[in-house]
Enzyme design. Structure first.
Site, mmCIF file in Angstrom:
data_model
loop_
_atom_site.group_PDB
_atom_site.id
_atom_site.type_symbol
_atom_site.label_atom_id
_atom_site.label_comp_id
_atom_site.label_asym_id
_atom_site.label_seq_id
_atom_site.Cartn_x
_atom_site.Cartn_y
_atom_site.Cartn_z
ATOM 1 N N LYS A 1 0.951 -1.144 -0.066
ATOM 2 C CA LYS A 1 0.093 0.150 -0.055
ATOM 3 C C LYS A 1 0.816 1.213 -0.107
ATOM 4 O O LYS A 1 1.817 1.390 1.153
ATOM 5 C CB LYS A 1 -0.924 -0.051 0.833
ATOM 6 C CG LYS A 1 -1.913 0.590 1.304
ATOM 7 C CD LYS A 1 -2.884 0.197 2.330
ATOM 8 C CE LYS A 1 -3.966 0.935 2.160
ATOM 9 N NZ LYS A 1 -4.849 1.228 3.284
HETATM 10 C C1 E4P Z 1 -8.628 2.064 3.449
HETATM 11 O O1 E4P Z 1 -7.749 1.216 3.110
HETATM 12 C C2 E4P Z 1 -8.429 2.440 4.409
HETATM 13 O O2 E4P Z 1 -7.687 1.722 5.742
HETATM 14 C C3 E4P Z 1 -9.549 3.656 5.511
HETATM 15 O O3 E4P Z 1 -10.814 2.887 4.652
HETATM 16 C C4 E4P Z 1 -9.990 4.260 5.616
HETATM 17 O O4 E4P Z 1 -11.123 4.279 6.601
HETATM 18 P P1 E4P Z 1 -11.181 5.779 7.808
HETATM 19 O O5 E4P Z 1 -11.420 6.989 7.430
HETATM 20 O O6 E4P Z 1 -12.558 5.115 7.964
HETATM 21 O O7 E4P Z 1 -10.061 5.285 8.362
#
Ligand code: E4P
Length: 217
Positions: free
Chosen positions: A87
């Site tokens: 990522k």
């Molecule tokens: C994506 O991969 C992120 O980990 C995640 O969806 C972020 O979500 P949040 O805005 O609820 O922290």
């Protein structure tokens, strides 16, 4: 649409996996910290533990912000397990790293995407997944689902192979709307998955069926 769970909590991952409909997991440094997983060795071990629970892709995020650092970290993460997806944040150094990983057969998830322009860059660099954060856009009174629609339209125009991973999903309506738009994947909390099963008429109907069965047996 693939279902990913957005957590580093092993119990929740196991519960989602037990349903038989889980396609993968996304994590981020905040989610790891929430579970109290700190220190490089523990974090790497935790990714392997997650991979050993689920069958699908597991996103593991780099914390470097320069090209060389991201490449070094990403290669280390990819070596951990075949299910790991590296990522990478949506910054220019990240785009370079995604291109490098694509050229070297390492799958990536371009994260922290909040605009169509960013999604175009991720696709051109060869990202496996692009993660537009719909909940965080909603939080600032901007239509997150509209971003998913716009990216879908652009990717279809050019047959980009990058999969749209609707991230920052907060509830079941996000999941349903993403499915209607044609997102390839959604990642959300366990409640956004299990909540899809809930309907009061199902509960009332089941109660009645069971009561009627008991009357005759
Ligand atoms: C994506 O991969 C992120 O980990 C995640 O969806 C972020 O979500 P949040 O805005 O609820 O922290």
């Amino acid at each position: 649409m693939k279902f990913f769970i957005d957590t580093a909590n092993l119990d929740q991952i196991k519960e989602a996996q037990s349903l038989g409909i889980l396609d993968g997991v996304t994590t981020n440094p905040s989610l790891m910290a929430k579970e109290g997983i700190t220190g490089r060795e523990n974090i790497l071990k935790h990714y392997v533990d997650i991979c050993n629970i689920v069958d699908g892709d597991v996103s593991a995020e780099v914390i470097s912000t320069d090209f060389e650092g991201m490449v070094k970290e990403g290669e280390e993460l990819a070596e951990l397990h075949p299910q790991i997806i590296v990522k990478v944040p949506m910054i220019l150094e990240g785009i370079k790293a995604i291109k490098h990983f694509a050229d070297n057969g390492i799958k990536t998830n371009c994260t922290l995407v909040f605009s169509v322009g960013q999604a175009i860059l991720a696709a051109k660099a060869g990202a496996t997944y692009v993660s537009p954060f719909i909940g965080r856009l909603d939080d600032i009174s901007t239509d997150g689902l509209n971003l998913i629609s716009e990216i879908r339209e652009v990717y279809d125009n050019y047959n980009f192979q990058t999969e749209i991973l609707a991230a920052s999903v907060r509830h079941t309506m996000h999941v349903i709307e993403c499915a209607k738009i044609g997102a390839d994947v959604m990642t959300g909390p366990l409640s956004s998955i299990t909540g899809l099963a809930k309907h009061p008429l199902t509960d009332i109907g089941l109660e009645k069926f069971l009561a009627d069965y008991k009357k005759g047996n």
